[in-house]
Design a protein around this motif. Structure first.
Motif, PDB file in Angstrom:
ATOM      1  N   UNK A  42       0.796  -1.170  -0.054  1.00 30.08           N
ATOM      2  CA  UNK A  42      -0.018   0.086   0.027  1.00 30.08           C
ATOM      3  C   UNK A  42       0.927   1.281  -0.112  1.00 30.08           C
ATOM      4  N   UNK A  43       0.440   2.579  -0.201  1.00 30.13           N
ATOM      5  CA  UNK A  43       0.993   3.608  -0.259  1.00 30.13           C
ATOM      6  C   UNK A  43       0.729   4.405   0.927  1.00 30.13           C
ATOM      7  N   UNK A  44      -0.412   4.105   1.833  1.00 36.12           N
ATOM      8  CA  UNK A  44      -0.916   4.749   2.722  1.00 36.12           C
ATOM      9  C   UNK A  44      -1.556   4.234   3.904  1.00 36.12           C
ATOM     10  N   UNK A  45      -1.607   4.460   5.139  1.00 33.49           N
ATOM     11  CA  UNK A  45      -2.342   3.652   6.026  1.00 33.49           C
ATOM     12  C   UNK A  45      -2.848   4.707   7.049  1.00 33.49           C
ATOM     13  N   UNK A  46      -4.164   4.320   7.370  1.00 29.32           N
ATOM     14  CA  UNK A  46      -4.681   5.229   8.405  1.00 29.32           C
ATOM     15  C   UNK A  46      -4.639   4.989   9.913  1.00 29.32           C
ATOM     16  N   UNK A  47      -4.584   5.708  10.830  1.00 30.43           N
ATOM     17  CA  UNK A  47      -4.619   5.490  12.182  1.00 30.43           C
ATOM     18  C   UNK A  47      -5.712   6.323  12.928  1.00 30.43           C
ATOM     19  N   UNK A  48      -5.932   5.892  14.038  1.00 30.85           N
ATOM     20  CA  UNK A  48      -6.633   6.832  14.978  1.00 30.85           C
ATOM     21  C   UNK A  48      -5.995   7.606  16.101  1.00 30.85           C
ATOM     22  N   UNK A  49      -5.919   8.789  15.974  1.00 27.07           N
ATOM     23  CA  UNK A  49      -5.136   9.491  17.081  1.00 27.07           C
ATOM     24  C   UNK A  49      -6.217  10.276  18.235  1.00 27.07           C
ATOM     25  N   UNK A  50      -5.787  10.239  19.341  1.00 32.86           N
ATOM     26  CA  UNK A  50      -6.879  11.078  20.336  1.00 32.86           C
ATOM     27  C   UNK A  50      -6.935  12.418  20.053  1.00 32.86           C
ATOM     28  N   UNK A  51      -5.776  13.067  19.700  1.00 34.40           N
ATOM     29  CA  UNK A  51      -5.966  14.496  19.702  1.00 34.40           C
ATOM     30  C   UNK A  51      -5.934  14.871  17.937  1.00 34.40           C
ATOM     31  N   UNK A  52      -5.571  13.771  16.989  1.00 32.50           N
ATOM     32  CA  UNK A  52      -5.600  14.319  15.751  1.00 32.50           C
ATOM     33  C   UNK A  52      -6.771  13.814  14.670  1.00 32.50           C
ATOM     34  N   UNK A  53      -7.394  12.735  15.523  1.00 29.67           N
ATOM     35  CA  UNK A  53      -8.559  12.087  15.003  1.00 29.67           C
ATOM     36  C   UNK A  53      -7.985  11.221  13.784  1.00 29.67           C
ATOM     37  N   UNK A  54      -8.762  10.952  12.668  1.00 31.50           N
ATOM     38  CA  UNK A  54      -8.379   9.948  11.942  1.00 31.50           C
ATOM     39  C   UNK A  54      -6.973  10.601  11.050  1.00 31.50           C
ATOM     40  N   UNK A  55      -5.814   9.790  11.024  1.00 28.84           N
ATOM     41  CA  UNK A  55      -4.648  10.470  10.235  1.00 28.84           C
ATOM     42  C   UNK A  55      -4.170   9.415   9.236  1.00 28.84           C
ATOM     43  N   UNK A  56      -4.118   9.856   8.034  1.00 32.02           N
ATOM     44  CA  UNK A  56      -3.507   9.097   7.079  1.00 32.02           C
ATOM     45  C   UNK A  56      -2.271   9.598   6.609  1.00 32.02           C
ATOM     46  N   UNK A  57      -1.332   8.504   6.456  1.00 32.26           N
ATOM     47  CA  UNK A  57       0.072   9.025   5.927  1.00 32.26           C
ATOM     48  C   UNK A  57       0.906   7.936   5.295  1.00 32.26           C
ATOM     49  N   UNK A  62       0.490  -4.423  12.470  1.00 35.19           N
ATOM     50  CA  UNK A  62      -1.104  -5.415  11.741  1.00 35.19           C
ATOM     51  C   UNK A  62      -0.288  -6.582  10.911  1.00 35.19           C
ATOM     52  N   UNK A  63       0.720  -6.494  10.211  1.00 37.65           N
ATOM     53  CA  UNK A  63       1.359  -7.353   9.474  1.00 37.65           C
ATOM     54  C   UNK A  63       1.912  -8.394  10.293  1.00 37.65           C
ATOM     55  N   UNK A  64       2.301  -8.219  11.672  1.00 37.13           N
ATOM     56  CA  UNK A  64       2.852  -9.026  12.453  1.00 37.13           C
ATOM     57  C   UNK A  64       1.800  -9.554  13.338  1.00 37.13           C
ATOM     58  N   UNK A  65       0.658  -9.234  13.233  1.00 43.30           N
ATOM     59  CA  UNK A  65      -0.423  -9.931  14.016  1.00 43.30           C
ATOM     60  C   UNK A  65      -0.527  -9.178  15.424  1.00 43.30           C
ATOM     61  N   UNK A  66      -0.065  -8.188  15.620  1.00 46.55           N
ATOM     62  CA  UNK A  66      -0.139  -7.363  16.831  1.00 46.55           C
ATOM     63  C   UNK A  66      -1.367  -6.533  16.856  1.00 46.55           C
ATOM     64  N   UNK A  67      -1.686  -6.324  18.052  1.00 50.79           N
ATOM     65  CA  UNK A  67      -3.119  -5.264  18.151  1.00 50.79           C
ATOM     66  C   UNK A  67      -2.274  -3.807  17.790  1.00 50.79           C
ATOM     67  N   UNK A  68      -3.188  -3.125  17.137  1.00 51.56           N
ATOM     68  CA  UNK A  68      -2.729  -1.686  17.069  1.00 51.56           C
ATOM     69  C   UNK A  68      -2.708  -0.753  18.273  1.00 51.56           C
ATOM     70  N   UNK A  69      -1.911  -0.055  18.818  1.00 53.97           N
ATOM     71  CA  UNK A  69      -2.208   0.666  19.964  1.00 53.97           C
ATOM     72  C   UNK A  69      -2.996   1.929  19.793  1.00 53.97           C
ATOM     73  N   UNK A  70      -3.149   2.618  20.726  1.00 55.98           N
ATOM     74  CA  UNK A  70      -3.956   3.926  20.586  1.00 55.98           C
ATOM     75  C   UNK A  70      -3.112   4.981  20.475  1.00 55.98           C
ATOM     76  N   UNK A  71      -3.074   5.708  19.776  1.00 59.35           N
ATOM     77  CA  UNK A  71      -2.255   7.086  19.863  1.00 59.35           C
ATOM     78  C   UNK A  71      -2.530   8.167  20.182  1.00 59.35           C
ATOM     79  N   UNK A  72      -1.608   8.973  20.841  1.00 61.10           N
ATOM     80  CA  UNK A  72      -1.960  10.499  21.181  1.00 61.10           C
ATOM     81  C   UNK A  72      -0.670  11.328  21.139  1.00 61.10           C
ATOM     82  N   UNK A  73      -0.616  11.727  19.705  1.00 67.49           N
ATOM     83  CA  UNK A  73       0.572  12.604  19.475  1.00 67.49           C
ATOM     84  C   UNK A  73       0.469  14.126  20.017  1.00 67.49           C
TER      85      UNK A  73
END
Ligand code: GLU
Length: 291
Positions: free
Chosen positions: A148-163, A213-224
């Motif tokens: 893929x070229x991008x992936x989206x994470x959820x951030x407590x301060x930034x909301x949905x962030x695609x990078x 995700x590729x390694x089968x780990x749960x994704x953490x919650x982020x707050x940047x």
């Protein structure tokens, strides 16, 4: 799961901005009844054990507490090698012979976003690989073959962030695990499910979440969280004057951090914990003026 963390790189003493980020990580974790763990990110040549020891002492001095002993990334080589071997066996890695200059000068593939690895070494034949290896005369880095070229994470301060997610390096040419791999592997091993850190690392989080995700780990919650800047709007640095705990003093540093978070009357971390409300966190960088 259920731990937050602070993961300093011991390349310089912590400044007031780093201390504030550590306090925020601690507040986020403790206010959600998580464990809090400490990890020294000392894989880089520019880091030193002396600086790490001072960093941990400074964190303890301002009242940051952590569960269990601090972990040191330099002691985790086997852990990283095992994960690299598993990615390798899934056919997800390839050798990269590019120097920084090669990457800067390479033409970009039509879909590749700015700042992404251009894919130069992705599809070489075996013969081309042998040739590139002989030409460069240095050990190759290993890159992840992403889909893929991008992936989206959820951030407590930034909301949905695609990078950007490019074919990033997972093992450097010197054989040491790369930052993005080490962070993901350690966060999972330390059962961390909440990542609070400076927002200079927001752009790294899609790569890291993709790898998790590729390694089968749960994704953490982020707050940047917003960085601390100097009066010129640049990232705070040692040359800006009195910015370390040794220079500021514990009591004043705590007062400044509490004030910057909007709770000027709190005099220690327990008092801050009693009033902490993530929804009320300032979203703007803190402009620091050394006295
Ligand atoms: N070691 C990194 C730093 O000090 C932080 C890594 C992280 O929190 O994921 O900038």
């Amino acid at each position: 799961m259920n731990a937050g963390r602070f993961a300093p790189s011991p390349s310089a003493d912590l400044h007031i901005g780093n201390l504030r980020t550590a306090v925020l990580a601690w507040l986020f974790a403790r206010s959600t009844r998580r464990r809090f763990v400490m990890r020294v990110e000392d894989l880089d040549d520019r880091t030193s054990a002396d600086i790490a020891t001072r960093q941990l002492a400074d964190l303890a001095a301002i009242g940051v507490t952590w569960d269990g002993p601090a972990e040191w990334q330099s002691e985790h080589a086997q852990r990283y090698d095992d994960v690299i071997a598993s990615l390798e066996s899934r056919g997800l890695l390839y050798e990269c012979y590019c120097s920084r200059r090669d990457i800067a000068q390479a033409p970009r593939a039509p879909h590749a976003p700015q700042g992404a690895y251009p894919g130069t070494c992705r599809d070489l034949s075996d013969a081309q690989r042998r040739q590139r290896r002989a030409e460069t005369g240095r050990p190759p880095a290993l890159r992840l073959r992403t889909d893929t070229f991008t992936y989206t994470v959820e951030d407590l301060l930034h909301g949905r962030y695609t990078g950007i997610v490019d074919d990033f390096v997972v093992r450097r040419g010197d054989g040491v695990a790369a930052y993005n791999l080490a962070v993901v592997v350690d966060d999972a091993a330390q059962r961390i499910d909440q990542v609070v850190r400076g927002d200079d690392l927001l752009a790294s989080s899609p790569r890291q979440a993709y790898l998790a995700r590729l390694l089968g780990y749960p994704e953490p919650t982020y707050a940047h969280v917003p960085l601390v800047l100097n009066e010129d709007g640049a990232r705070l640095a040692k040359r800006d004057g009195a910015v370390t705990l040794a220079e500021i003093g514990v009591e004043r540093a705590l007062g400044q951090i509490a004030g910057s978070l909007g709770w000027p009357t709190a005099t220690d971390l327990e008092a801050l914990l009693a009033v902490f409300d993530p929804a009320r966190l300032p979203r703007q960088p803190w402009i620091y003026r050394p006295a």
